[in-house]
Each structure stands twice: as C-alpha cells, then as structure tokens.
Design an enzyme around this catalytic site. Structure first.
Site, short mmCIF file in Angstrom:
data_model
loop_
_atom_site.label_atom_id
_atom_site.label_comp_id
_atom_site.label_asym_id
_atom_site.label_seq_id
_atom_site.Cartn_x
_atom_site.Cartn_y
_atom_site.Cartn_z
N CYS A 1 0.83 -1.20 0.00
CA CYS A 1 0.00 0.00 0.00
C CYS A 1 0.87 1.26 0.00
O CYS A 1 1.92 1.30 0.63
CB CYS A 1 -0.89 0.03 1.23
SG CYS A 1 -1.96 -1.39 1.36
N ARG B 1 5.19 0.47 -6.01
CA ARG B 1 5.15 -0.41 -4.83
C ARG B 1 4.27 -1.64 -5.07
O ARG B 1 4.38 -2.61 -4.34
CB ARG B 1 4.61 0.37 -3.63
CG ARG B 1 5.54 1.46 -3.16
CD ARG B 1 4.87 2.36 -2.16
NE ARG B 1 4.65 1.72 -0.89
CZ ARG B 1 5.43 1.88 0.17
NH1 ARG B 1 6.48 2.65 0.10
NH2 ARG B 1 5.15 1.29 1.31
N TRP C 1 -2.91 -2.75 -1.71
CA TRP C 1 -2.51 -4.11 -2.07
C TRP C 1 -3.29 -5.00 -1.11
O TRP C 1 -3.04 -5.00 0.10
CB TRP C 1 -1.00 -4.26 -1.89
CG TRP C 1 -0.44 -5.53 -2.43
CD1 TRP C 1 0.02 -5.74 -3.71
CD2 TRP C 1 -0.23 -6.77 -1.73
NE1 TRP C 1 0.49 -7.03 -3.83
CE2 TRP C 1 0.34 -7.69 -2.64
CE3 TRP C 1 -0.48 -7.20 -0.44
CZ2 TRP C 1 0.67 -8.99 -2.29
CZ3 TRP C 1 -0.16 -8.50 -0.08
CH2 TRP C 1 0.41 -9.38 -1.01
N ASN D 1 -1.91 1.59 5.73
CA ASN D 1 -0.99 0.57 5.23
C ASN D 1 -0.65 -0.32 6.41
O ASN D 1 -0.24 0.18 7.45
CB ASN D 1 0.28 1.27 4.69
CG ASN D 1 1.30 0.29 4.18
OD1 ASN D 1 1.03 -0.91 4.07
ND2 ASN D 1 2.48 0.79 3.85
N GLY D 2 -0.85 -1.63 6.28
CA GLY D 2 -0.56 -2.54 7.39
C GLY D 2 -1.74 -3.46 7.66
O GLY D 2 -2.63 -3.58 6.83
N GLU E 1 18.84 -16.26 -8.88
CA GLU E 1 18.39 -14.90 -9.14
C GLU E 1 17.90 -14.75 -10.58
O GLU E 1 16.89 -14.08 -10.84
CB GLU E 1 19.55 -13.92 -8.83
CG GLU E 1 19.27 -12.45 -9.10
CD GLU E 1 18.07 -11.85 -8.38
OE1 GLU E 1 17.50 -12.50 -7.49
OE2 GLU E 1 17.67 -10.75 -8.77
N LYS F 1 14.11 -13.61 -11.58
CA LYS F 1 13.82 -12.47 -12.46
C LYS F 1 12.83 -12.87 -13.54
O LYS F 1 11.87 -12.18 -13.82
CB LYS F 1 15.09 -11.92 -13.13
CG LYS F 1 16.04 -11.11 -12.31
CD LYS F 1 15.53 -9.79 -11.83
CE LYS F 1 14.74 -9.88 -10.58
NZ LYS F 1 15.26 -9.95 -9.29
N GLU G 1 9.27 -13.62 -12.14
CA GLU G 1 8.61 -12.41 -11.64
C GLU G 1 7.98 -11.59 -12.75
O GLU G 1 6.87 -11.10 -12.60
CB GLU G 1 9.64 -11.49 -10.95
CG GLU G 1 9.97 -11.84 -9.53
CD GLU G 1 11.00 -10.88 -8.94
OE1 GLU G 1 10.79 -10.45 -7.81
OE2 GLU G 1 12.02 -10.58 -9.60
N HIS H 1 19.27 -35.02 -9.58
CA HIS H 1 18.38 -35.54 -8.54
C HIS H 1 16.95 -35.05 -8.73
O HIS H 1 16.21 -34.96 -7.75
CB HIS H 1 18.92 -35.15 -7.16
CG HIS H 1 20.30 -35.67 -6.94
ND1 HIS H 1 20.55 -37.01 -6.69
CD2 HIS H 1 21.51 -35.05 -6.98
CE1 HIS H 1 21.87 -37.18 -6.56
NE2 HIS H 1 22.46 -36.01 -6.74
N LYS I 1 6.68 -4.05 -4.39
CA LYS I 1 8.09 -3.69 -4.27
C LYS I 1 8.56 -3.84 -2.83
O LYS I 1 9.66 -4.29 -2.58
CB LYS I 1 8.27 -2.24 -4.75
CG LYS I 1 9.70 -1.76 -4.72
CD LYS I 1 10.51 -2.42 -5.80
CE LYS I 1 11.98 -2.07 -5.77
NZ LYS I 1 12.77 -3.12 -6.44
C1 G6P Z 1 9.66 -8.13 -2.73
C2 G6P Z 1 10.26 -7.49 -3.97
C3 G6P Z 1 11.61 -8.13 -4.27
C4 G6P Z 1 12.52 -8.06 -3.07
C5 G6P Z 1 11.87 -8.64 -1.82
C6 G6P Z 1 12.66 -8.30 -0.57
O1 G6P Z 1 9.32 -9.45 -3.01
O2 G6P Z 1 9.39 -7.63 -5.07
O3 G6P Z 1 12.20 -7.47 -5.37
O4 G6P Z 1 13.70 -8.74 -3.34
O5 G6P Z 1 10.57 -8.08 -1.64
O6 G6P Z 1 12.61 -6.93 -0.37
P1 G6P Z 1 13.69 -6.07 0.35
O7 G6P Z 1 13.21 -4.65 0.20
O8 G6P Z 1 13.69 -6.51 1.79
O9 G6P Z 1 14.99 -6.30 -0.31
#
Ligand code: G6P
Length: 611
Positions: free
Chosen positions: A2, A27, A73, A99-100, A484, A488, A491, A507, A606
């Site tokens: 949010c 966000r 959100w 937010n929360g 990673e 990517k 996502e 395995h 985000k």
């Molecule tokens: C969310 C974001 C990711 C990020 C993760 C951890 O899932 O979409 O991109 O890696 O949170 O966030 P942080 O701000 O703690 O690195």
C-alpha cells in the site's frame, strides 16, 4: 505494497495526490482512492490502476487544499471499489487511509456492531476509523486524542492518515511497523509512505518512529507518542533527486536500472576502498568492528532477491573470512525458534528497509543478544533504524519491482564486508586482498562492457519467449546467480523457472529436460568449470537447449551450447556482479516480448510490509 500520500497546505491538493499516487505505483497495488476536504469530505476510489482512478474522478469536484490518496494491495477483502481506501467512519465525517494489518479487527468489529455500527467493506481498516469515531463521540475528546486512544487498543501494524470534515485544517498521521515520512514545506506538509511523492516539493523530511503520531493543525506540526508525550522532530535532508524517479528515456524503469549498475556498484564502494593502497573502510560498522572480528558465526536474514545476495555473501564470508555463515529466509527464521548466540553477527539485507519479515527477524535476534548489521538501500527506512550498525548500498531509488541494481549493490557491499573481515582476521594474504580490491575497482567497467551483450540477449529472448519452463544452473558462486536469474524471469514474464545447483540437476530436474526446455547455465571459467561442462553435456544428451554464460574467449562451451553470452573475465569471487547482468536482460526482453507489465508485474509488491 500500500502507498500513502497526503497534503495539507495552501495549494490544490488533488494534483499533488494523483502525481504522488503515480510515483507510488511502483510499490505494487490493485486499487486506488483519494479523499478531499472542500466543505464536504469527498471520497473517490476505484479498483485497478491510478489511471482508472484519474479517469473516474474527471467530472468530480476536485477542489480542496487538504487531501489524501492511497494505493491498496489487498490483504483483508478482495481488490474492488468497495474495499479500496479511503474508508469513511460511520457518520462519514472522518476518513482514513492505512498501510498494514489490524490483527484484532474482528473482535473490535464485533463490539462496534453490537453498538450499532454498520460496515461497508470487508477491510480491517474500516474498523479502525469506526473505532476512532466511536471514541471521539462518546468520550468527547479532541480528534487527536481519539486517534491515540484507538491506536492503543489496536494490535498489528499500521501507517495511517486521517481527515475530518469537522476539523478541515487538520490532518493526523501515525505509524507502527509501517513507514511514514513527513515532508516539511513552507506552511505546507506532505505525508507519504516513502519519500518518492515528496521529493519534488521539499527535501526536508521527518521519519516518524514507531508509536508516534503527527498532528498538523492550523499550519503547525506537532509530533507526539501514542502516550501523549511531545517529541522534538528531527528534520533530515533527502538525498534523492527527481530525475532518479523518472525513466530518463528508457522504455522501463527496470531497463534503466539495469543500465545504471556500473554507477550504482561504483557508488556502493566509492569512499570505502582505496584500491591503490589496498585499504578498505566501512564507516557504518564503527564501534562494532571488534565484535565483527571476534564473531563465531554470521547469520544472514533476508527475503527475495536480497536473500540471493545473502547466498552470495555466504560463499564470500566463508571463502575469504573463514567464518561459518547461515542464510535464512527471514520468514522462516522468525518462527522456528532459532539458536542465536550473543557472539553471532546477524546481517539483515533489504533494498526497501521495510520488509516486515526481515524486521521481525531482526527484533528476534536482537532480543536474544546478537549484534545486528543492516545492508539497506533506502536511507531512513525501518531496518537501518532497527539495527546496531551497517552499511547502506548506494543504488539510488529502485522503482522496477524486480530488483536489479539493488542486488548488485548489495553484493558489492557484502563483498566489502567480507574483505574487511578477511583483512582484519588475516585469513587472506595481503597480496590477494590487494589484488581483489583492484579487481573490485574494475568491476563497474566490466559491467559496462557486459551491457553490450544486450542485442545478442534480445535475439536469444526472441527464440525462447514462448517457452513454458526454464531451468537455470550454476555451481559455487554461479548457484545464487542461477537462482536470481530464475526469479527475475518468473517475476516479470510469468514463465515458470527454477534455479538449481548444476550437480543437483541429476536428482530431479533432469527428468524435465526435453527439446522444449531452455537451460541457462553459468559456465564461466572458474573452479568448477569442468564439472559444469559435464552438466551441459548431460542436458545436451537429452536434447535440452543450452544458453551458456561464458568467460570471453571460451571455445569449449561454445561448441556444445546452442547460444553463448560472453562476459569479461574476473576473479571468481566477484563473478556474480557480472554474470547476473545478462540474466537480468534476458528476463527483461522476454517479458517485454510477451507484453507483460515489466515494472509492475501482477500480484507483486516492491516492498512487502505485511508478513
Ligand atoms: C519483494 C520485492 C523483491 C525483493 C523482496 C525483498 O518481493 O518484489 O524485489 O527482493 O521483496 O525486499 P527487500 O526490500 O527486503 O529487499
């Protein structure tokens, strides 16, 4: 998650709010809304994008110099118009954005319903504003006091802003567990969940602490605790600039951020290394240096991409500084009664500095006596304030939801930490330390050079954009990079992808390999090169398609792979900083070709401020 933006001052609020909401779009959200005070207290809200809201309000009365906006959100209640914020109180004279999560909302709601309250949404937030009004009316107190009394009853996390039709020159904000930034202008104030909506109006900001309430009334700002103690505000100067929040000619923020990496890596080590003299200084560790050197163990807690940076750090710390490392998902760590000693150093890695699980993991480790270091990107965010010491990454604001430059900045800072520790402990020869610092110094240039593979990667993306699955393989330092790369891709392109240690393929994942399966392999010429070459052959024997990331000049893998992407040679311990670049580009181009919303992928946020 949010996003919050609010304004009180002399300007028209609506343009500030709608622009602020656009700045907060990164966000991640599913609905948006605004409230304006203009004689009436008007609330407009809509499921979907901020642009849907802007369209919806076109013919409405948008006047007023006090207002607030929200991107939601969904947690409690599906994402629809009704559940979008702001929410009215029973009499519709108060409105709230939040937010929360209010964890005890159900019991409060039941109590209020018995007292005749009716609710228009399924949210926990609406319960809070009803409670505030209930106290306000029955206790006959000032609004500000009603807010404080209500918050004292609430269990959970919140950042809230409240407006009242009966008190049109007043705005109240409060935080516990979710961030609130107050921008201080001349006779005007901006409230937001992060600095992005504020930066074009003022550089002077106050970060509220947990349990604090900001009351702006008749142009005066007062900060109090929930217990009614007045606090002296600490005004800080923002270090971000407006152009950092704009695309600057790139098609997407993600692409801009991928291309910013030579600079963001450099900024994350600038002032911290003197490669020529072989010196290193991490100012943020300061008085905890001795504890760091004497620590028996390092525990790393993080989520998502930051967790992958933590895995790279595990290899670095163990390899260079000979100290045992455990890398933990913050969400698991906090709930499994982990063994933590006072001699442990816990490193919390977070781009946003707000991830709820990472924050909770820190609190747990702190309560058990460990020393906590932070590696965060957002200055003034909650995690750096909860840790004992740490080092910021200087990646600048990262807007694309899929993290790119934050990852390489984190790995840079963690490399510095590992080298610093290795230097202090004497676990790496002086000459090797010197050579590594020199090599690190050359990494921004090598990343710049790597970015030239963009066109080649785009072509490869075209060949595989319709694949249904991807496998990413790596060994040693290549393994976290494989994870990673897979993250990517899934996502932003919604293609299922898995990262695996190359040897583990036998395995399980090997069963999936056929001529339709693209396999991305990190096959740089380092310690397990021959082993990786064997793994490539295993894939080829089953007709899988190999996309290999190789060291420039490699001829062996070139003969076996279907596609190769060359990267400049570097020391094995630094290779993640370079080898991840083509994987970021591959995910980016595939997502663009599939017509996906690269910067705001579906369902993702985000910064994940709820557990
Ligand atoms: C969310 C974001 C990711 C990020 C993760 C951890 O899932 O979409 O991109 O890696 O949170 O966030 P942080 O701000 O703690 O690195």
């Amino acid at each position: 998650m949010c996003g919050i933006v609010a304004y009180i001052g002399k300007r028209e609020a609506y343009p500030i709010l709608i622009k602020g909401l656009q700045r907060l779009e990164y966000r991640g959200y599913d609905s948006a809304g605004i409230a304006l005070l203009n004689g009436a207290l008007s609330v407009y809200k809509k499921a979907g994008k901020v642009s849907d809201l802007a369209e919806f309000v076109k013919d409405k009365n948008l006047t007023g110099t006090v207002g607030m906006g929200h991107t939601r959100w969904a947690t409690h209640g599906e994402p629809n118009d009704r559940n979008a914020h702001p929410h009215y109180s029973e009499s519709e004279t108060l409105a709230i954005i939040h937010n929360g999560i209010i964890e005890n909302y159900a019991s409060i709601k039941e109590e209020l319903m018995k007292r005749g309250h009716t609710f228009r949404s399924d949210t926990d937030t609406e319960v809070l504003i009803h409670l505030i009004e209930d106290i306000y009316k029955h206790e006959q107190v000032e609004l500000e006091e009603a807010v404080r009394l209500a918050l004292a009853e609430v269990v959970g996390a919140y950042a809230i802003v409240i407006l009242s039709k009966e008190s049109p020159n007043e705005l109240i904000a409060a935080r516990k567990g979710s961030p609130i930034v107050v921008g201080v202008g001349k006779d005007e104030y901006f409230i937001a969940s992060d600095a992005t909506p504020i930066v074009e109006y003022t550089k002077n900001v106050i970060y509220l602490n947990d349990g604090e309430v900001a009351i702006v009334k008749d142009s005066q700002l007062v900060i109090k605790t929930i217990e009614n103690k007045i606090k002296t505000p600490y005004i800080q100067e923002l270090e971000i600039h407006l152009e950092m929040l704009e695309k600057g000619g790139y098609a997407h923020f993600m692409l801009k951020e991928i291309y910013e990496q030579p600079r963001s890596i450099w900024d994350s080590m600038r002032g911290r290394i003197d490669a020529k003299r072989g010196r290193l200084k991490l100012g943020g560790i300061g008085e905890y240096e001795k504890k760091f050197v004497q620590a028996d163990r390092i525990i790393i807690v993080a989520c998502g991409t930051s967790w992958h940076a933590g895995l790279v750090a595990e290899y670095l710390f163990e390899d260079l500084a000979r100290i045992p490392v455990e890398v933990e998902y913050a969400s698991e760590f906090r709930y499994r009664n982990p063994v933590i000693h006072e001699s442990d150093i816990v490193i919390a890695i977070s781009q946003s500095g707000e991830t709820a699980d990472t924050l909770a993991a820190i609190e747990l480790a702190k309560a058990r006596g460990a020393t906590i270091f932070g590696v965060c990107n957002v200055v003034g965010s909650s995690i750096p304030r909860a840790t004992h010491a740490g080092s910021y990454t200087h990646a600048g604001p990262e807007i694309g939801v899929a993290s790119t430059k934050a990852f390489t900045a984190q790995v840079t800072v963690l490399t510095l930490m590992a080298l610093e520790l290795a230097g202090r402990k004497g676990t790496v020869a002086e000459s090797r330390l010197h050579a590594l610092l020199n090599e690190l110094d050359s990494i921004p240039g090598k990343v710049e050079q790597t970015l030239k593979v963009n066109d080649a990667v785009k072509q490869i993306a075209g060949k595989f954009k319709d694949a249904r699955n991807f496998l990413y393989l790596g060994r040693g330092y290549g393994f976290p990079v494989a994870l990673e790369g897979a993250l990517k891709l899934k996502e932003i392109s919604y293609i299922h992808a898995e990262g695996y240690p190359a040897a583990e393929m036998k395995h399980g994942p090997i069963a999936l390999i056929d001529e339709a399966m693209p396999v991305v392999v990190i096959a740089t010429r380092h310690s397990s090169y021959e082993k990786v070459v064997s793994n490539i052959q295993e894939v080829k024997a089953r007709k899988g398609k190999i996309i290999a990331i190789v060291t420039e000049g490699d001829e062996i893998v070139r003969k076996m792979a279907d596609y190769v992407i060359e990267i400049p040679d570097t020391d094995e311990v630094l290779v993640p900083l370079v080898s991840v670049i083509p994987l970021q580009l591959l995910a980016y181009h595939i997502a663009v070709m599939r017509g996906c919303n690269v910067d705001q992928p579906r369902n993702l946020a985000k910064s994940v401020t709820v557990e």
